[in-house]
Design a protein around this motif. Structure first.
Motif, PDB file in Angstrom:
ATOM      1  N   ARG A  27      34.088  47.025  74.184  1.00 19.68           N
ATOM      2  CA  ARG A  27      33.736  46.636  72.818  1.00 19.68           C
ATOM      3  C   ARG A  27      33.367  47.876  72.009  1.00 19.68           C
ATOM      4  O   ARG A  27      32.492  48.642  72.403  1.00 19.68           O
ATOM      5  CB  ARG A  27      32.557  45.667  72.883  1.00 19.68           C
ATOM      6  CG  ARG A  27      32.168  45.126  71.546  1.00 19.68           C
ATOM      7  CD  ARG A  27      30.964  44.199  71.655  1.00 19.68           C
ATOM      8  NE  ARG A  27      30.777  43.538  70.405  1.00 19.68           N
ATOM      9  CZ  ARG A  27      30.994  42.251  70.199  1.00 19.68           C
ATOM     10  NH1 ARG A  27      31.371  41.497  71.196  1.00 19.68           N
ATOM     11  NH2 ARG A  27      30.821  41.725  69.020  1.00 19.68           N
ATOM     12  N   GLN A  51      35.297  42.110  65.599  1.00 18.45           N
ATOM     13  CA  GLN A  51      34.539  40.865  65.470  1.00 18.45           C
ATOM     14  C   GLN A  51      35.385  39.762  64.832  1.00 18.45           C
ATOM     15  O   GLN A  51      35.325  38.604  65.252  1.00 18.45           O
ATOM     16  CB  GLN A  51      33.257  41.109  64.667  1.00 18.45           C
ATOM     17  CG  GLN A  51      32.268  41.985  65.407  1.00 18.45           C
ATOM     18  CD  GLN A  51      31.130  42.481  64.537  1.00 18.45           C
ATOM     19  OE1 GLN A  51      31.200  42.429  63.308  1.00 18.45           O
ATOM     20  NE2 GLN A  51      30.083  42.991  65.164  1.00 18.45           N
ATOM     21  N   SER A  54      37.760  38.440  67.390  1.00 18.91           N
ATOM     22  CA  SER A  54      37.037  37.587  68.343  1.00 18.91           C
ATOM     23  C   SER A  54      36.810  36.190  67.768  1.00 18.91           C
ATOM     24  O   SER A  54      36.983  35.186  68.470  1.00 18.91           O
ATOM     25  CB  SER A  54      35.696  38.217  68.723  1.00 18.91           C
ATOM     26  OG  SER A  54      35.903  39.398  69.465  1.00 18.91           O
ATOM     27  N   ARG A  55      36.456  36.141  66.484  1.00 19.31           N
ATOM     28  CA  ARG A  55      36.279  34.830  65.845  1.00 19.31           C
ATOM     29  C   ARG A  55      37.606  34.069  65.804  1.00 19.31           C
ATOM     30  O   ARG A  55      37.649  32.855  66.035  1.00 19.31           O
ATOM     31  CB  ARG A  55      35.704  34.995  64.438  1.00 19.31           C
ATOM     32  CG  ARG A  55      34.245  35.433  64.423  1.00 19.31           C
ATOM     33  CD  ARG A  55      33.634  35.362  63.032  1.00 19.31           C
ATOM     34  NE  ARG A  55      34.349  36.155  62.045  1.00 19.31           N
ATOM     35  CZ  ARG A  55      34.105  37.443  61.770  1.00 19.31           C
ATOM     36  NH1 ARG A  55      33.156  38.091  62.427  1.00 19.31           N
ATOM     37  NH2 ARG A  55      34.806  38.082  60.844  1.00 19.31           N
ATOM     38  N   GLN A  57      40.065  34.391  67.932  1.00 18.01           N
ATOM     39  CA  GLN A  57      40.348  33.935  69.296  1.00 18.01           C
ATOM     40  C   GLN A  57      39.572  32.659  69.610  1.00 18.01           C
ATOM     41  O   GLN A  57      40.119  31.725  70.194  1.00 18.01           O
ATOM     42  CB  GLN A  57      39.997  35.027  70.314  1.00 18.01           C
ATOM     43  CG  GLN A  57      40.977  36.167  70.344  1.00 18.01           C
ATOM     44  CD  GLN A  57      40.539  37.259  71.279  1.00 18.01           C
ATOM     45  OE1 GLN A  57      39.415  37.761  71.190  1.00 18.01           O
ATOM     46  NE2 GLN A  57      41.431  37.656  72.180  1.00 18.01           N
ATOM     47  N   GLN A  58      38.304  32.633  69.233  1.00 18.06           N
ATOM     48  CA  GLN A  58      37.486  31.441  69.492  1.00 18.06           C
ATOM     49  C   GLN A  58      38.023  30.243  68.722  1.00 18.06           C
ATOM     50  O   GLN A  58      38.118  29.148  69.256  1.00 18.06           O
ATOM     51  CB  GLN A  58      36.031  31.699  69.122  1.00 18.06           C
ATOM     52  CG  GLN A  58      35.334  32.660  70.064  1.00 18.06           C
ATOM     53  CD  GLN A  58      33.935  33.018  69.600  1.00 18.06           C
ATOM     54  OE1 GLN A  58      33.532  32.704  68.483  1.00 18.06           O
ATOM     55  NE2 GLN A  58      33.191  33.699  70.451  1.00 18.06           N
ATOM     56  N   ALA A  59      38.401  30.451  67.479  1.00 18.43           N
ATOM     57  CA  ALA A  59      38.892  29.351  66.649  1.00 18.43           C
ATOM     58  C   ALA A  59      40.212  28.790  67.177  1.00 18.43           C
ATOM     59  O   ALA A  59      40.525  27.616  66.966  1.00 18.43           O
ATOM     60  CB  ALA A  59      39.078  29.824  65.200  1.00 18.43           C
ATOM     61  N   ASN A  60      40.976  29.629  67.886  1.00 18.42           N
ATOM     62  CA  ASN A  60      42.275  29.207  68.408  1.00 18.42           C
ATOM     63  C   ASN A  60      42.270  29.027  69.925  1.00 18.42           C
ATOM     64  O   ASN A  60      43.328  29.007  70.552  1.00 18.42           O
ATOM     65  CB  ASN A  60      43.346  30.223  68.012  1.00 18.42           C
ATOM     66  CG  ASN A  60      43.639  30.174  66.542  1.00 18.42           C
ATOM     67  OD1 ASN A  60      44.334  29.291  66.088  1.00 18.42           O
ATOM     68  ND2 ASN A  60      43.083  31.113  65.785  1.00 18.42           N
ATOM     69  N   ASN A  61      41.073  28.918  70.490  1.00 14.43           N
ATOM     70  CA  ASN A  61      40.927  28.724  71.941  1.00 14.43           C
ATOM     71  C   ASN A  61      41.719  29.759  72.742  1.00 14.43           C
ATOM     72  O   ASN A  61      42.355  29.438  73.743  1.00 14.43           O
ATOM     73  CB  ASN A  61      41.351  27.304  72.334  1.00 14.43           C
ATOM     74  CG  ASN A  61      40.480  26.259  71.704  1.00 14.43           C
ATOM     75  OD1 ASN A  61      39.267  26.417  71.617  1.00 14.43           O
ATOM     76  ND2 ASN A  61      41.086  25.188  71.214  1.00 14.43           N
ATOM     77  N   ASP A  62      41.714  30.992  72.285  1.00 16.96           N
ATOM     78  CA  ASP A  62      42.396  32.105  72.948  1.00 16.96           C
ATOM     79  C   ASP A  62      43.893  31.881  73.120  1.00 16.96           C
ATOM     80  O   ASP A  62      44.528  32.493  73.974  1.00 16.96           O
ATOM     81  CB  ASP A  62      41.754  32.417  74.306  1.00 16.96           C
ATOM     82  CG  ASP A  62      40.390  33.069  74.162  1.00 16.96           C
ATOM     83  OD1 ASP A  62      40.206  33.845  73.210  1.00 16.96           O
ATOM     84  OD2 ASP A  62      39.513  32.793  75.000  1.00 16.96           O
TER      85      ASP A  62
END
Length: 96
Positions: A27, A51, A54-55, A57-62
């Motif tokens: 990171r 960052q 990363s957001r 990725q989280q919103a699209n379930n990786d």
């Protein structure tokens, strides 16, 4: 017996793969002082981009086809290069 050996090997391989991925994507963080304001500013932008990815990725379930992870890896590399540039500037007593 063979199934246990296979499962143990598969588990070990998975753990090693995850460990390598974690190391590969260090990171980024801001560690350049105000003396090199432009380089510090670039580091701050890299951290912000990391960052934001990363957001995403989280919103699209990786589920981004590995492209977001690759982008984060490249941002980590850029962060390292900027740190090295600041080190060179310090060695030559320059302000950037």
């Amino acid at each position: 017996m063979k199934a246990n050996v296979f499962l143990a090997g598969a588990l070990f391989g998975a753990v090693v793969s995850v460990g390598c991925a974690a190391v590969a994507q260090e990171r980024p963080f801001v560690d350049i002082g105000e003396r090199h304001g432009n380089l510090r500013d670039a580091q701050q932008h890299i951290v912000a981009a990391w960052q934001a990815i990363s957001r995403g990725q989280q919103a699209n379930n990786d589920a981004l086809g590995g492209h977001a992870a690759r982008a984060k890896d490249l941002l980590s590399q850029a962060d390292t290069e900027i740190r090295l540039a600041a080190d060179v500037a310090n060695e030559h007593n320059r302000n950037w």
